[in-house]
Design an enzyme around this catalytic site. Sequence first.
Site, PDB file in Angstrom:
ATOM      1  N   PRO A  85       0.380   3.361  -2.944  1.00 11.24           N
ATOM      2  CG  PRO A  85       0.441   1.300  -1.654  1.00 11.24           C
ATOM      3  CD  PRO A  85       0.315   2.591  -1.886  1.00 11.24           C
ATOM      4  CD  GLU A 112      -2.973   1.711   7.237  1.00 14.08           C
ATOM      5  OE1 GLU A 112      -2.627   1.411   7.929  1.00 14.08           O
ATOM      6  OE2 GLU A 112      -3.583   2.304   6.481  1.00 14.08           O
ATOM      7  NE  ARG A 154      18.395  -0.196 -17.295  1.00 13.03           N
ATOM      8  CZ  ARG A 154      17.570   0.011 -18.237  1.00 13.03           C
ATOM      9  NH1 ARG A 154      17.210   0.407 -18.637  1.00 13.03           N
ATOM     10  NH2 ARG A 154      17.994  -0.837 -19.042  1.00 13.03           N
ATOM     11  CG  ASP A 169      15.186  -0.741 -21.060  1.00 12.02           C
ATOM     12  OD1 ASP A 169      16.302  -1.839 -21.580  1.00 12.02           O
ATOM     13  OD2 ASP A 169      15.655   0.412 -20.607  1.00 12.02           O
TER      14      ASP A 169
HETATM   15  C1  LIG Z   1       0.471   9.858  -0.267  1.00  9.93           C
HETATM   16  O1  LIG Z   1       1.532   8.262  -0.004  1.00  9.93           O
HETATM   17  C2  LIG Z   1       1.655   7.909   0.788  1.00  9.93           C
HETATM   18  O2  LIG Z   1       1.467   8.533   2.156  1.00  9.93           O
HETATM   19  C3  LIG Z   1       2.476   7.213   0.785  1.00  9.93           C
HETATM   20  O3  LIG Z   1       2.165   6.158   1.781  1.00  9.93           O
HETATM   21  C4  LIG Z   1       2.573   4.968   2.252  1.00  9.93           C
HETATM   22  C5  LIG Z   1       1.345   3.440   3.164  1.00  9.93           C
HETATM   23  C6  LIG Z   1       2.686   1.767   2.815  1.00  9.93           C
HETATM   24  C7  LIG Z   1       2.855   1.962   2.179  1.00  9.93           C
HETATM   25  C8  LIG Z   1       3.664   2.876   1.306  1.00  9.93           C
HETATM   26  C9  LIG Z   1       4.937   1.894   0.674  1.00  9.93           C
HETATM   27  O4  LIG Z   1       4.279   2.083  -1.092  1.00  9.93           O
HETATM   28  C10 LIG Z   1       3.673   0.860  -1.404  1.00  9.93           C
HETATM   29  O5  LIG Z   1       3.420  -0.286  -0.864  1.00  9.93           O
HETATM   30  C11 LIG Z   1       3.517   0.348  -3.194  1.00  9.93           C
HETATM   31  C12 LIG Z   1       4.253   1.742  -4.058  1.00  9.93           C
HETATM   32  N1  LIG Z   1       3.700   0.798  -4.890  1.00  9.93           N
HETATM   33  N2  LIG Z   1       2.995   0.216  -5.066  1.00  9.93           N
HETATM   34  C13 LIG Z   1       2.994  -0.394  -3.457  1.00  9.93           C
HETATM   35  C14 LIG Z   1       3.475   4.217   1.233  1.00  9.93           C
END
Ligand SMILES: COC(=O)COc1cccc(COC(=O)c2cn[nH]c2)c1
Length: 239
Positions: A85, A112, A154, A169
């Site tokens: 996120p 997390e 795609r 697109d």
């Molecule tokens: C360094 O990166 C990380 O630690 C990633 O960790 C996580 C933790 C919880 C959830 C996620 C999945 O991605 C999304 O929620 C997401 C992607 N796009 N919009 C929402 C990933």
Amino acid sequence: MRIDVVTIFPEYLAPLRAALLGRAIDRGLIEVGVHDLREWTHDVHRAVDDAPYGGGPGMVMKPQVWGDALDDVCGPRSRLVVPTPAGRPFTQATARRYAAAEHLVFACGRYEGIDQRVIDDAARRMPVDEVSIGDYVLVGGEAAVLVMAEAVVRLLPGVLGNPVSAEQDSFSDGLLEGPSYTRPEVWRGLAVPEVLRSGHHAAIDRWRRDQALMRTFRRRPDLLAALPDGSLDEHDRRL
Ligand SMILES: COC(=O)COc1cccc(COC(=O)c2cn[nH]c2)c1
């Protein structure tokens, strides 16, 4: 192109082998590997996470496990993509960039997130992108990988039946796609816009662009603001 995915839920990525993507694999246009992160755990409990330094809720994914997994999965020409996120927006431009890549490795975070040192360490030897597919929080990166893989694959030559559609697109001209219609001419009292049945291709192209501009203005004014200078002609501006 090769795509590898590292996840604690490999079964979640089964759809990668279905339909369009499945056909691309069968035709050798792409190779796909899905790896269970727990293969790289060292302890009897196969732990992939631990409590966060500094306290706070939830758990953080362990660096050792991820480090060993990425050491095995990534090669000299890999690009590491981590859905999060907190990432930069994944857009059609990102998809086009990834479609040119030789090897994409997707790291699916959960809880997390992944210990930041995994990203920092990987960035020492390969391009690493932390990307977001939207402003919401998922439970893990797996669904985001399915989204990104579809958007990227795609675009590969030979994957889509009619490649032109990849060019025209949504977003390829920076605007949203306007409405589409097919037979019957009238359905539940609703008629197809006259111009589309006129055969006047200049008028049809003009109407379609007007529809795209109006829809973009109404739904995504931010895209209009982002258009390169000179994208809108006199007619467009009068809309
Ligand atoms: C360094 O990166 C990380 O630690 C990633 O960790 C996580 C933790 C919880 C959830 C996620 C999945 O991605 C999304 O929620 C997401 C992607 N796009 N919009 C929402 C990933």
